[in-house]
Motif scaffolding. Structure first.
Motif, PDB file in Angstrom:
ATOM      1  N   PHE A   1      61.405  23.597   5.858  1.00  0.00           N
ATOM      2  CA  PHE A   1      61.312  23.911   7.283  1.00  0.00           C
ATOM      3  C   PHE A   1      62.532  23.295   7.982  1.00  0.00           C
ATOM      4  CE2 PHE A   1      58.752  22.752  11.340  1.00  0.00           C
ATOM      5  CZ  PHE A   1      59.105  23.940  11.967  1.00  0.00           C
ATOM      6  N   ARG A   2      63.201  24.125   8.802  1.00  0.00           N
ATOM      7  CA  ARG A   2      64.452  23.670   9.400  1.00  0.00           C
ATOM      8  C   ARG A   2      64.236  22.705  10.567  1.00  0.00           C
ATOM      9  NH1 ARG A   2      68.204  27.006   7.131  1.00  0.00           N
ATOM     10  NH2 ARG A   2      67.464  29.135   6.732  1.00  0.00           N
ATOM     11  N   LEU A   3      63.848  21.470  10.242  1.00  0.00           N
ATOM     12  CA  LEU A   3      63.716  20.461  11.299  1.00  0.00           C
ATOM     13  C   LEU A   3      65.059  20.234  11.980  1.00  0.00           C
ATOM     14  CD1 LEU A   3      61.508  17.541   9.916  1.00  0.00           C
ATOM     15  CD2 LEU A   3      60.798  19.592  11.142  1.00  0.00           C
ATOM     16  N   SER A   4      66.121  20.239  11.143  1.00  0.00           N
ATOM     17  CA  SER A   4      67.461  19.900  11.644  1.00  0.00           C
ATOM     18  C   SER A   4      67.856  20.805  12.813  1.00  0.00           C
ATOM     19  CB  SER A   4      68.471  20.022  10.505  1.00  0.00           C
ATOM     20  OG  SER A   4      68.314  21.288   9.872  1.00  0.00           O
ATOM     21  N   LYS A   5      67.450  22.073  12.701  1.00  0.00           N
ATOM     22  CA  LYS A   5      67.850  23.041  13.732  1.00  0.00           C
ATOM     23  C   LYS A   5      67.298  22.668  15.113  1.00  0.00           C
ATOM     24  CE  LYS A   5      66.574  27.850  14.722  1.00  0.00           C
ATOM     25  NZ  LYS A   5      65.876  29.007  14.135  1.00  0.00           N
ATOM     26  N   TYR A   6      66.138  22.000  15.126  1.00  0.00           N
ATOM     27  CA  TYR A   6      65.473  21.728  16.406  1.00  0.00           C
ATOM     28  C   TYR A   6      65.642  20.290  16.895  1.00  0.00           C
ATOM     29  CZ  TYR A   6      63.296  26.282  15.825  1.00  0.00           C
ATOM     30  OH  TYR A   6      63.077  27.624  15.685  1.00  0.00           O
ATOM     31  N   ALA A   7      66.358  19.476  16.108  1.00  0.00           N
ATOM     32  CA  ALA A   7      66.434  18.043  16.434  1.00  0.00           C
ATOM     33  C   ALA A   7      66.959  17.799  17.857  1.00  0.00           C
ATOM     34  CB  ALA A   7      67.303  17.318  15.416  1.00  0.00           C
ATOM     35  N   ASP A   8      68.010  18.497  18.239  1.00  0.00           N
ATOM     36  CA  ASP A   8      68.589  18.252  19.566  1.00  0.00           C
ATOM     37  C   ASP A   8      67.633  18.632  20.684  1.00  0.00           C
ATOM     38  OD1 ASP A   8      70.780  17.340  18.334  1.00  0.00           O
ATOM     39  OD2 ASP A   8      72.013  19.151  18.634  1.00  0.00           O
TER      40      ASP A   8
ATOM     41  N   LEU B   1      56.889  31.599  10.746  1.00  0.00           N
ATOM     42  CA  LEU B   1      58.060  30.717  10.660  1.00  0.00           C
ATOM     43  C   LEU B   1      58.992  31.177   9.534  1.00  0.00           C
ATOM     44  CD1 LEU B   1      56.434  27.188  11.242  1.00  0.00           C
ATOM     45  CD2 LEU B   1      57.613  28.646  12.902  1.00  0.00           C
ATOM     46  N   TYR B   2      58.382  31.696   8.469  1.00  0.00           N
ATOM     47  CA  TYR B   2      59.188  32.202   7.348  1.00  0.00           C
ATOM     48  C   TYR B   2      59.946  33.456   7.780  1.00  0.00           C
ATOM     49  CZ  TYR B   2      60.301  34.245   2.788  1.00  0.00           C
ATOM     50  OH  TYR B   2      60.947  34.797   1.713  1.00  0.00           O
ATOM     51  N   GLU B   3      59.210  34.348   8.447  1.00  0.00           N
ATOM     52  CA  GLU B   3      59.832  35.621   8.840  1.00  0.00           C
ATOM     53  C   GLU B   3      60.957  35.419   9.850  1.00  0.00           C
ATOM     54  OE1 GLU B   3      56.469  38.019   9.867  1.00  0.00           O
ATOM     55  OE2 GLU B   3      56.122  38.596   7.756  1.00  0.00           O
TER      56      GLU B   3
ATOM     57  N   PRO C   1      55.823  18.769  17.189  1.00  0.00           N
ATOM     58  CA  PRO C   1      56.530  19.468  18.282  1.00  0.00           C
ATOM     59  C   PRO C   1      57.556  20.479  17.777  1.00  0.00           C
ATOM     60  CG  PRO C   1      56.961  17.101  18.348  1.00  0.00           C
ATOM     61  CD  PRO C   1      55.921  17.311  17.315  1.00  0.00           C
ATOM     62  N   ILE C   2      58.134  20.208  16.615  1.00  0.00           N
ATOM     63  CA  ILE C   2      59.124  21.187  16.137  1.00  0.00           C
ATOM     64  C   ILE C   2      58.422  22.481  15.691  1.00  0.00           C
ATOM     65  CG2 ILE C   2      60.877  21.655  14.353  1.00  0.00           C
ATOM     66  CD1 ILE C   2      61.973  18.880  14.803  1.00  0.00           C
ATOM     67  N   ILE C   3      57.237  22.359  15.106  1.00  0.00           N
ATOM     68  CA  ILE C   3      56.478  23.586  14.796  1.00  0.00           C
ATOM     69  C   ILE C   3      56.257  24.372  16.095  1.00  0.00           C
ATOM     70  CG2 ILE C   3      54.250  24.522  14.014  1.00  0.00           C
ATOM     71  CD1 ILE C   3      53.999  22.116  12.118  1.00  0.00           C
ATOM     72  N   LEU C   4      55.849  23.646  17.136  1.00  0.00           N
ATOM     73  CA  LEU C   4      55.547  24.318  18.405  1.00  0.00           C
ATOM     74  C   LEU C   4      56.804  24.908  19.044  1.00  0.00           C
ATOM     75  CD1 LEU C   4      53.003  21.680  19.717  1.00  0.00           C
ATOM     76  CD2 LEU C   4      52.450  24.082  19.210  1.00  0.00           C
ATOM     77  N   LEU C   5      57.908  24.161  18.966  1.00  0.00           N
ATOM     78  CA  LEU C   5      59.169  24.691  19.520  1.00  0.00           C
ATOM     79  C   LEU C   5      59.525  25.989  18.799  1.00  0.00           C
ATOM     80  CD1 LEU C   5      61.445  21.492  19.881  1.00  0.00           C
ATOM     81  CD2 LEU C   5      60.494  22.894  21.743  1.00  0.00           C
ATOM     82  N   ALA C   6      59.377  25.967  17.472  1.00  0.00           N
ATOM     83  CA  ALA C   6      59.731  27.155  16.684  1.00  0.00           C
ATOM     84  C   ALA C   6      58.816  28.329  17.019  1.00  0.00           C
ATOM     85  CB  ALA C   6      59.672  26.830  15.196  1.00  0.00           C
ATOM     86  N   LEU C   7      57.568  28.021  17.345  1.00  0.00           N
ATOM     87  CA  LEU C   7      56.623  29.098  17.695  1.00  0.00           C
ATOM     88  C   LEU C   7      56.788  29.523  19.155  1.00  0.00           C
ATOM     89  CD1 LEU C   7      53.342  27.728  16.027  1.00  0.00           C
ATOM     90  CD2 LEU C   7      54.710  29.668  15.219  1.00  0.00           C
ATOM     91  N   GLY C   8      57.582  28.777  19.903  1.00  0.00           N
ATOM     92  CA  GLY C   8      57.774  29.096  21.322  1.00  0.00           C
ATOM     93  C   GLY C   8      56.576  28.708  22.167  1.00  0.00           C
ATOM     94  N   GLU C   9      55.815  27.716  21.705  1.00  0.00           N
ATOM     95  CA  GLU C   9      54.631  27.276  22.459  1.00  0.00           C
ATOM     96  C   GLU C   9      54.938  25.952  23.167  1.00  0.00           C
ATOM     97  OE1 GLU C   9      51.986  29.102  22.760  1.00  0.00           O
ATOM     98  OE2 GLU C   9      52.562  30.615  21.257  1.00  0.00           O
ATOM     99  N   PRO C  10      54.214  25.687  24.259  1.00  0.00           N
ATOM    100  CA  PRO C  10      54.455  24.424  24.979  1.00  0.00           C
ATOM    101  C   PRO C  10      54.065  23.201  24.145  1.00  0.00           C
ATOM    102  CG  PRO C  10      52.777  25.759  26.114  1.00  0.00           C
ATOM    103  CD  PRO C  10      53.214  26.543  24.922  1.00  0.00           C
TER     104      PRO C  10
END
Ligand code: MSP
Length: 642
Positions: free
Chosen positions: A162-169, A111-113, A271-280
Motif C-alpha cells: 500500500f502506497r503510504l509514501s504517496k500520502y505522507a505529505d 485501492l488496488y484498482e 487516515p491514509i486508507i481514508l485519504l486514499a478512499l477520499g473520505e473524511p
C-alpha cells in the motif's frame, strides 16, 4: 438537530480472556458515550473484536480448536464481561461477520484498482503478538520487537503493498493543521517525528496466513489484519453497503479512543486508507496510557502472568466500585498503577465514606428532624451548596469535554466534600432543638437533599447503579435520573418539598482489608522498662481489642446528668451509639464531625437508662484535664487502630 458523537474503542483480540487493563479503555469510552447521550447528543458507541490474523490462528491451533470455534468462545466471554461492566455499546462488530468481510474486500479492491495497492514482495521481520512488519534497522538488539519486546520472525513472502509514501505529505499537513487530531500532545509530537522520517510502503497481504479475509482477486493472499481491523470503524456503519445511512449520519468519528501502543496504526495507516478512499478523517485519535501492574510497573499481560480478572473484582466489590476506580485513579493519558489496595481505598474513602455517608446522614436527618419528608427551604437557603453544585457541574463538563475523566470526577467530589462539611458547620441537630430555627433547619436539609439529587444526575455517565440508589433514597423515581433532560434534571430546586425519603442500605458497604502480618510477633525485647503497677500483656491480649475510627454524627447531653453525652457515631457505614462521661469537657457541637477512636467490642451496657455500645478513648490527667484521642490525619471511619 442534536449534536452527534461517534466514539469507538479498539476492537479486541479474542486471543485470551480480557483483563482489567482492557476494561480500562472500554469503561472510559463508555463513560464518554454515556456523558454525550446524557446531554442529549446523537451518540453512537462502537466496540467489537479483531478476530483474524496469525496470532489468533496460532492461539487456536495451540488450543486444538478451529479458529472460528476458538474466537466464538472468547467473544462470548468478552460480551459477558462488557455486560458485567454495563458497557452501553450501540453496536458490537466482529471482523468475521459477512457485513465486515464484504466491505473490507471492496475497500481493498478499490485501492488496488486505483493503483494505491500493488503486488510486490516483503522481506523483513514480523512481530506476531503486535501483528506488525518491521525493517531490520528498527528492531531492538537481539531481534526483538521495538514495541512489545518479544522476539520477531523472519519473513519472506509475495505481498501486496500500500502506497503510504504517496500520502505522507498530505497526512503531515492534516496533522499540522488539526492540532486536535492526535492527542495528547506528546503522542502528536511522536507521530509528527515518525512521519518526518519518511514512510515506507506497507505490506497489506499475507500468503502464509490462512485465517484472514481473502484478497478477492488473488485468494492465495489474505488481507493484512490491521487493514482488516481498522476498517471496522466504517464497515460497522454500513460503509460501501446497500444501507450506509449510519455512515452518513455518524462519520467522521468524533473520537477513536485507543491505547498508546496503537496510536501509530490509527494516525498513519488508518487516515491514509481514508485519504486514499477520499473520505473524511476522524476528528480525534486519543492515545491513553496503560494500567500497569503492581510495583514493577509492568504492562498487564497474559504472557507476564500478571493479569487481573475484572469479573472477580466486580464480584468482590461491585460494578460501580470497579468503574469508579478505573475512571478516577489514572489521570487520562498518563500511565497508572493497578493495585487492589488502591481500589479498596478509593471505595472506602470516596464512595463509602464521602458519598455514602453524605446520603446516609442526609436521609437520616430528614427522617429524624423533618418527619421523613423533604422540608420546604422557606426562603432560608444560603446558596452555599447551590453555588458549590453549579461550580462542580461546570468543572465536570469542562473536564469531560477535554477527556479528563478523572478530573471530572474530582470536580464532583468537591461538592461531596463541601456538603459533608456543611452538615458539620450547620449542625442540624442543634437547629432541630431551637424552635426559632426551624426555617433554617428546613433550608439546610433541603439543600443537602437537593445537592444529592443533582449529584446523582451528574454521576450517571460514570456509575451505573449508584445514581438510581440515591434517587430512590431521596424518594424519587429512580428511572428519571438517567432520562430527565439534563438541563432540567440539573437545575437547582427540582426536588419537591414534601417528598417522602426512603432510608435504605449504605450505598457502599465498607471493605475490610485483609490484615497483613501482625507486627510484634517477634522476640520479646526484654529490656523495655515497665512502669510499676502495669502488668505486661502479650500481643495476643492487645489483639482482642477492636479499636476503630469513628465519626461523630451527633452529640447531646443525657437528661438529668451533667457528665454524660450521648453520641451517635458512624463506624464504617454502621451507626452506633455511645454514652460517654465527657460532658464537662466538651460541648456537644464541638464533637460533631470529629474522627475519634473507640473500643468497638466492649460489651454493651446502660448508663442512666441509655444504651452504650463501646467506649471512646481519651487521655486525662490527675488534675482533671481531658483530651479526646483524635486522628492526626483523616482516615475513613471504621479504620482499625492498632
Ligand atoms: N486488536 C487491536 C486493536 C485493533 S483496533 C482497529 C488490539 N487489541 S488488544 O486486545 O490488544 O487491545 C485492545 C485495547 O486494550 C488497546 O487499546 C490496548 O491499548 C488496551 N489495553 C490492553 N492492555 C492494557 C493495559 N494494561 N492498560 C490499558 N490499556 C490496555 O490492540
Amino acid at each position: 438537530m442534536a449534536e452527534k458523537f461517534y466514539i469507538t474503542t479498539p476492537i479486541y483480540y479474542p486471543s485470551d480472556r480480557l483483563h482489567i487493563g482492557h476494561s480500562y479503555t472500554t469503561v472510559a469510552a463508555d463513560a464518554l458515550a454515556r456523558y454525550h447521550r446524557r446531554l442529549g447528543h446523537d451518540t453512537w458507541f462502537l466496540t467489537g473484536t479483531d478476530e483474524h490474523g496469525q496470532k489468533i490462528e496460532r492461539r487456536a491451533q495451540e488450543a486444538g480448536k478451529e479458529p472460528q470455534q476458538f474466537v466464538d468462545e472468547i467473544v462470548a466471554s468478552i460480551k459477558d464481561l462488557w455486560k458485567a461492566l454495563h458497557i452501553s455499546y450501540d453496536d458490537f462488530i466482529r471482523t468475521t461477520e459477512p457485513r465486515h468481510e464484504k466491505a473490507v474486500q471492496a475497500i481493498f479492491t478499490r485501492l488496488y484498482e486505483q493503483g494505491d495497492i500493488y503486488k510486490s514482495e516483503y522481506e523483513g521481520w514480523y512481530c506476531t503478538p503486535c501483528e506488525t512488519f518491521w525493517v531490520e534497522s528498527k528492531l531492538k538488539e537481539g531481534k526483538y520487537c521495538p514495541d512489545c519486546g518479544r522476539p520477531v520472525e523472519r519473513m519472506r513472502e509475495e505481498s501486496y503493498k500500500f502506497r503510504l509514501s504517496k500520502y505522507a505529505d498530505r497526512l503531515l499537513k492534516h496533522i499540522e493543521e488539526h492540532p486536535d487530531f492526535i492527542q495528547p500532545e506528546s503522542r502528536r509530537n511522536e507521530m509528527i517525528a515518525f512521519i518526518r522520517q519518511g514512510l515506507e510502503d506497507l505490506s497489506v497481504s499475507r500468503t502464509a496466513v490462512r485465517w484472514g479475509i481473502p484478497v478477492p482477486f488473488d485468494p492465495a493472499h489474505t488481507i493484512y489484519v490491521w487493514i482488516d481491523a481498522l476498517s471496522n470503524y466504517v464497515t460497522a456503519l454500513g460503509y460501501g453497503s446497500q444501507d450506509d445511512s449510519l455512515y452518513r449520519r455518524y462519520w467522521p468519528a468524533d473520537l477513536h479512543l485507543v491505547g498508546k501502543e496503537i496510536v501509530r496504526f490509527h494516525t498513519i495507516i488508518w487516515p491514509i486508507i481514508l485519504l486514499a478512499l477520499g473520505e473524511p478523517l476522524p476528528k480525534q485519535v486519543f492515545g491513553h496510557g496503560w494500567l500497569l501492574f503492581g510495583t514493577a510497573g509492568e504492562k498487564m499481560s497474559k504472557s507476564k502472568g500478571n493479569v487481573v480478572d475484572p469479573l472477580v473484582l466486580i464480584d468482590r466489590y461491585g460494578v460501580d466500585a470497579v468503574r469508579y476506580y478505573l475512571l478516577r485513579e489514572v489521570p487520562f493519558g498518563a500511565d497508572g498503577t493497578y493495585t487492589e489496595d488502591a481500589l479498596v481505598l478509593r471505595t472506602n474513602v470516596d464512595l463509602a465514606n464521602d458519598l455514602g455517608n453524605l446520603l446516609n446522614r442526609t436521609v437520616a436527618m430528614i427522617d429524624r428532624f423533618a418527619g421523613g419528608k423533604v422540608p420546604d427551604p422557606a426562603g432560608g437557603d444560603d446558596g452555599v451548596l447551590r453555588e458549590a453544585v453549579a461550580e462542580a457541574l461546570a468543572g465536570m463538563r469542562e473536564n469531560m469535554d477535554r477527556l479528563l475523566i478523572s478530573d471530572a470526577l474530582a470536580s464532583l467530589w468537591k461538592v461531596v466534600g463541601r456538603a459533608n462539611k456543611y452538615i458539620d458547620e450547620q449542625a442540624p441537630w442543634n437547629l432541630a432543638r431551637d424552635p426559632g430555627k426551624q426555617d433554617r433547619l428546613g433550608a439546610v436539609l433541603y439543600s443537602l437533599a437537593e445537592t444529592l439529587r443533582v449529584l446523582a444526575v451528574a454521576l450517571t455517565p460514570f456509575l451505573v447503579e449508584t445514581p438510581e440508589k440515591i434517587w430512590d433514597q431521596l424518594g424519587l423515581d429512580p428511572s428519571g435520573v438517567r432520562t430527565e433532560p439534563w438541563d432540567e434534571a440539573t437545575r437547582w430546586g427540582g426536588l419537591r418539598p414534601g417528598t417522602a425519603v426512603r432510608r435504605g442500605d449504605p450505598l457502599f458497604p465498607r471493605i475490610e482489608a485483609e490484615r497483613a502480618e501482625a507486627p510484634g510477633d517477634g522476640e520479646p525485647a526484654g529490656t523495655a522498662e515497665v512502669p510499676e503497677g502495669v502488668a505486661l500483656i502479650d500481643y495476643a491480649d492487645f489483639q482482642k481489642l477492636d479499636l476503630r475510627v469513628a465519626r461523630v454524627l451527633s452529640a447531646e447531653p443525657v437528661p438529668k446528668t451533667d457528665k454524660l453525652l450521648r453520641l451517635e457515631l458512624d463506624v464504617g457505614g454502621e451507626p452506633r451509639q455511645i454514652v460517654s462521661g465527657i460532658a464537662e469537657h466538651y460541648r456537644p457541637e464541638e464533637l460533631v464531625g470529629r474522627l475519634i477512636v473507640i473500643v468497638a467490642n466492649l460489651r454493651p451496657r446502660k448508663l442512666r437508662g441509655v444504651e452504650s455500645h463501646g467506649m471512646l478513648l481519651a487521655a486525662s490527667t490527675e488534675n482533671g484535664e481531658l483530651s479526646l484521642v483524635t486522628l492526626d490525619r483523616p482516615l475513613p471511619s471504621g479504620s482499625r487502630v492498632r
